[in-house]
Each structure stands twice: as structure tokens, then as C-alpha cells.
Design a protein around this motif. Structure first.
Motif, mmCIF file in Angstrom:
data_model
loop_
_atom_site.group_PDB
_atom_site.id
_atom_site.type_symbol
_atom_site.label_atom_id
_atom_site.label_comp_id
_atom_site.label_asym_id
_atom_site.label_seq_id
_atom_site.Cartn_x
_atom_site.Cartn_y
_atom_site.Cartn_z
ATOM 1 N N GLY A 376 -3.722 -4.482 -3.426
ATOM 2 C CA GLY A 376 -4.813 -4.108 -2.506
ATOM 3 C C GLY A 376 -5.113 -2.578 -2.471
ATOM 4 O O GLY A 376 -4.893 -1.880 -3.336
ATOM 5 N N SER A 377 -5.734 -2.260 -1.173
ATOM 6 C CA SER A 377 -6.604 -0.695 -1.198
ATOM 7 C C SER A 377 -5.186 0.128 -1.221
ATOM 8 O O SER A 377 -4.108 -0.110 -0.436
ATOM 9 C CB SER A 377 -7.105 -0.735 0.068
ATOM 10 N N LEU A 378 -5.315 1.524 -1.851
ATOM 11 C CA LEU A 378 -4.404 2.345 -1.829
ATOM 12 C C LEU A 378 -4.898 3.737 -0.838
ATOM 13 O O LEU A 378 -6.091 4.072 -0.521
ATOM 14 C CB LEU A 378 -4.450 3.212 -3.181
ATOM 15 N N THR A 379 -3.847 4.065 0.065
ATOM 16 C CA THR A 379 -4.171 5.214 0.962
ATOM 17 C C THR A 379 -3.040 6.062 0.515
ATOM 18 O O THR A 379 -1.801 5.900 0.233
ATOM 19 C CB THR A 379 -4.037 4.958 2.339
ATOM 20 N N ILE A 380 -3.216 7.503 0.892
ATOM 21 C CA ILE A 380 -2.462 8.609 0.861
ATOM 22 C C ILE A 380 -2.381 9.360 2.410
ATOM 23 O O ILE A 380 -3.459 9.455 2.911
ATOM 24 C CB ILE A 380 -2.816 9.675 -0.208
ATOM 25 N N ARG A 381 -0.956 9.357 2.763
ATOM 26 C CA ARG A 381 -1.115 9.430 4.246
ATOM 27 C C ARG A 381 0.193 10.281 4.480
ATOM 28 O O ARG A 381 1.260 10.519 3.517
ATOM 29 C CB ARG A 381 -0.914 8.398 5.152
ATOM 30 N N ASN A 382 0.588 10.829 5.780
ATOM 31 C CA ASN A 382 1.949 11.510 6.024
ATOM 32 C C ASN A 382 2.817 10.370 6.720
ATOM 33 O O ASN A 382 2.387 9.149 6.968
ATOM 34 C CB ASN A 382 1.638 12.570 6.876
ATOM 35 N N ARG A 383 3.865 10.702 7.212
ATOM 36 C CA ARG A 383 4.733 9.440 7.600
ATOM 37 C C ARG A 383 4.420 9.051 8.881
ATOM 38 O O ARG A 383 3.752 9.551 9.756
ATOM 39 C CB ARG A 383 6.410 10.045 7.420
ATOM 40 N N ARG A 384 4.993 7.677 9.288
ATOM 41 C CA ARG A 384 4.666 7.075 10.264
ATOM 42 C C ARG A 384 6.362 6.460 10.780
ATOM 43 O O ARG A 384 7.137 6.369 10.297
ATOM 44 C CB ARG A 384 3.775 5.686 10.493
ATOM 45 N N PRO A 385 6.282 6.434 12.223
ATOM 46 C CA PRO A 385 7.685 5.965 13.005
ATOM 47 C C PRO A 385 7.966 4.564 12.318
ATOM 48 O O PRO A 385 7.128 3.733 12.223
ATOM 49 C CB PRO A 385 7.330 5.865 14.333
ATOM 50 N N GLY A 386 9.233 4.585 12.013
ATOM 51 C CA GLY A 386 9.901 3.446 11.190
ATOM 52 C C GLY A 386 9.529 3.112 9.752
ATOM 53 O O GLY A 386 9.789 2.020 9.038
#
Length: 455
Positions: A376-386
Motif C-alpha cells: 500500500g501507501s508509504l509514509t515517512i514520519r516520526n515515532r508514535r506511542p506503541g
């Protein structure tokens, strides 16, 4: 008859004399105090109670016997409780009894039964009077067993000190008496006691040492307990010396917002570890183990590590902080379907190439992914809880928090993460996930590139 009576007095005075020497040698604060005596009903504690009653007037002590029924041994525990109450009544001693369901409390507090029982006992002993001194019946034999247990588990000089004669308001007047001394004293003075049947079961570590190891050592050296006593005494002297210096260094390292990591790092490794011990214990109340001390020692030049529970130690710009407040950068996320994105931590690009065009030495490159595994779709992000991830080649899935701690990664909210619809594919500084690693059947490869962080 006179000869027998004199012999009785001499043997009784030997025991009393040995206890009085221990009280003086270790500066036990008993004189003029209310003393809570831990009395289980066994030989050691009954001997202790009788000895302190002998010294009560001389030291102007008020004696209170304290017994805890731990709710573990059923009818046997009830028998011991009844015995202690009746024995104290005959002796005219004030007795306090606590009944506790230690196993249930241990489950509630998520503690081991032994540790939970210890906490309950000492809380109870401390509650019987203001400014109370607690006297427990640990002997030289107990000290030797603890020494061997510590050695078997791997210990430092601190562990060679075994059970301390004095710790805070807790004193151990029988600490220089052997179990043989106790048994003889009880026999000669016709002191009744109860026997814990579990003392003869070698399923417990301490019992194995008592029943199997100590007799073998005594066959080699009948005076082995005296030898161990000298070892413990020497270790205590060296430990006191190291502790005094380490406390001075700890105080010198204190800053307004943490501790001077550079000063700590300059010290000899023995002092450095002791200073780290002092700081962790001071800041958290926990007694750190060797693995925790080594972990902190490894980041003194800079980094972050998790040691006990959720306790985090961070070294940044030469300052060590315990559980530092992280600067939050806020959540950010960018679409990466076009294989290009400008993020707060830099510009990222990617390209797809045929596996056959990738040099073999780059197969393990941490910025190389199996393109066909991306869903599916790719994203680049910073961390999320869990957030969780199974690193390529790893056998288990771990939270990013734990992985960041293990790798001593800093600025965690700024670390870029590549994710698809199934989860994390790649993390800067950790590499690709096991799901997206290069496999024998891989045909297309995604290579991630990055520019320097934006100003």
C-alpha cells in the motif's frame, strides 16, 4: 553441684560476652532504646530474645518481641505463633503479632514472596514504637551462607561484605555467633524453640549451601566460619574506604540539572562504577545490579539507556540526567509514494533498482529494502506511542522505545520512520524490518537516500 553451676555460668557468660563485644565492635545503638526483637520461634531468635533480656537492665532497653505469621505454612505457622506468644508470656515480655497473607500481597504488589515478606516484616517492626531499633537474629553462619550465595551469583567487594551487622536502625547482635554457639546456648539454658521443617529441604539455594556445601568446606577447614569472618571483615574495610571516596566524588559531580559525566568518566573503573551505583540509588531508591551499572557506564560519553523499570539515564553535553524531560517536537508525517519528502529532520529520497544491479556488499545495507514487501501507501514520519518493530535478523518484536534504549539513540522524536499499511518498514539508525529485508526471492530493491538535516 558448685562445679556444675560455675560451668553453667561460664558458658552462659561466653555467649553474653560475645554478644557484648559485637554490640561494641559494630556500634549497635541499643543503649536506652526501645528494641523490637524479631522472634520467629526458632533457635536463633529465641536465643537472641534471652540474651537481650539478660542485657536489658545493663543497657536500659525496653524489649518488645515481634512475630509475623506470613500465612504461608498453614497450621505450622499457627503453631509457631502460639509458641512465641506463650513463651513471651512466661518471660514477661511484651509481644506483638502480625498476621499477613504474604502471597496475596506479593501478587498485588508484583513482588517476589520473599521480598514482599521482608518488606511487611520491617514495616511492622518499625511501627511498634517511635525511634525503635530493630534486632534480628542473623548469625555468623547466616553471614557465611549469604557470602557463598553472593559469590556463586557473581559479586563485587560490596557483596563480599555479606549481611551487615548494622544497617540504619536494624542491628544483628548475634552476627559473630555461629549456629553451633546458638544451639549450645539453648541447650545449656534449657531454651525451648520450634523447628521450621523447610530448613531441611535442599530445594532452596540457602538450604543447599547449609546442608551440602558448608559441611564439605568444614571437612577441608574446621574453622571455615572464622576464615569467612576474616574475609568479610577485610571486605568491609575496603568497601568502607571505596564508599567514602565514591561519595566524595558523587557530591563533587552534582550539578544544578544533573551530574558531571566527564568527572565520573575520569575516575578509575572501580570508583566510576561505585559512583554510578550511588547516583542511581540516590535518585531512584533502587539497588542497581551490575548490568544496570555497566549500561550507564557505556554511555558516559553520550547516549541514553533504560535501566530499572522505566528509569531512563541520559548523558548529553557532558551532563548525566535521570529520567530527563524530553523536548517534544510534535508529530509529523509526509506521503512518500513519490519517493521524495522534505521533513523536519532532512530531505529523503528513494529509488527502485533491480536486485541484480545492486553490488553484493550492499545486501545488508541498512537503507536497502525489499520493494515487493511494501504494502500500500508509504509514509515517512516520526515515532508514535506503541510503535513496534522486528529488526531484520531478530527473533522477536520490540517497542521502538526499547530498541532506541538498546542502541542509545538520542533525539528520538526526530528519527525518521518509513511505514506502509502493515506497519514499520525502516527506521533510521535501526535499519529495515524483518518483513522488508532482502530475501533470496527479492527482485526489486528500494534504496533510501537522505540529505543533511535542514537548518
Amino acid at each position: 553441684m558448685p562445679t556444675t553451676h560455675c560451668l553453667y555460668l561460664r558458658r552462659r557468660s561466653e555467649m553474653i560476652c560475645k554478644v557484648k563485644k559485637a554490640i561494641s565492635r559494630y556500634n549497635m545503638p541499643l543503649e536506652g532504646k526501645t528494641v523490637a526483637v524479631g522472634v520467629s520461634g526458632g533457635a536463633d531468635s529465641m536465643a537472641l530474645l534471652h540474651v537481650l533480656l539478660e542485657l536489658k537492665d545493663e543497657l536500659q532497653m525496653k524489649i518488645i518481641a515481634c512475630h509475623v505469621n506470613h500465612g504461608i505454612r498453614g497450621e505450622t505457622a499457627d503453631r509457631d505463633e502460639k509458641f512465641v506468644v506463650e513463651a513471651c508470656k512466661k518471660l514477661g515480655v511484651d509481644v506483638r503479632v502480625l498476621k499477613a497473607d504474604v502471597p496475596a500481597k506479593a501478587r498485588e504488589l508484583h513482588l517476589g514472596v520473599e521480598e514482599c515478606g521482608r518488606r511487611i516484616r520491617y514495616d511492622f517492626f518499625n511501627s511498634v514504637a517511635d525511634g525503635v531499633v530493630i534486632a534480628t537474629a542473623h548469625t555468623l553462619s547466616d553471614r557465611c551462607e549469604t557470602l557463598l550465595l553472593n559469590i556463586a551469583r557473581g559479586t563485587s567487594v560490596k557483596g563480599l561484605c555479606s549481611i551487615p551487622a548494622v544497617r540504619g536502625n536494624v542491628v544483628r547482635p548475634l552476627i559473630d555467633c555461629t549456629r553451633t554457639d546458638i544451639e549450645k546456648y539453648c541447650e545449656q539454658n534449657k531454651i525451648d524453640f520450634v523447628t521450621d521443617e523447610t530448613n531441611f529441604e535442599d530445594i532452596y539455594s540457602r538450604n543447599r549451601i547449609r546442608l551440602n556445601v558448608i559441611p564439605e568446606l568444614k571437612a577441608l577447614n574446621p574453622s571455615v566460619e572464622k576464615s569467612f569472618s576474616r574475609l568479610i571483615s577485610n571486605a568491609e574495610e575496603e568497601n568502607d574506604f571505596i564508599s567514602e571516596i565514591s561519595r566524595e566524588i558523587t557530591e563533587k559531580s552534582v550539578l544544578d540539572d544533573g551530574y558531571d559525566a566527564r568527572l565520573i568518566e575520569e575516575q578509575h573503573i572501580a570508583l566510576r562504577k561505585r559512583v554510578i551505583f550511588e547516583i542511581i540509588n540516590r535518585e531512584t531508591g533502587f539497588v542497581p545490579e551490575a548490568i544496570h551499572i555497566d549500561s550507564v557506564n557505556s554511555i558516559l560519553k553520550g547516549g541514553k539507556t533504560e535501566i530499572i523499570g522505566d528509569t531512563v539515564v541520559e548523558v548529553k553535553n557532558g551532563i548525566m540526567r535521570i529520567n530527563p524531560t524530553e523536548e517534544k517536537t510534535g508529530e509529523w508525517e509526509y506521503n512518500f509514494d513519490s519517493f521524495s519528502a522534505e521533513t523536519p529532520c532532512g530531505n529523503f529520497k528513494a529509488e527502485i533498482i533491480n536486485k541484480n544491479n545492486l553490488p553484493p556488499k550492499q545486501f545488508v545495507h541498512n537503507k536497502v529494502l525489499d520493494c515487493d514487501s511494501i504494502i500500500g501507501s508509504l509514509t515517512i514520519r516520526n515515532r508514535r506511542p506503541g510503535d513496534k518493530m522486528k529488526i531484520a535478523g531478530s527473533s522477536c518484536t520490540k517497542t521502538l522505545k526499547k530498541l532506541f534504549n538498546e542502541k542509545h539513540l538520542q533525539n528520538r522524536d526526530s528519527i525518521p520512520i518509513l511505514a506502509d499499511e502493515l506497519g514499520i518498514c525502516w527506521v533510521q539508525g535501526l535499519g529495515c524490518s524483518d518483513r522488508c529485508k532482502i530475501k533470496p526471492e527479492t527482485k526489486k530493491i528500494l534504496i533510501i537516500g537522505e540529505d543533511k538535516q535542514n537548518d
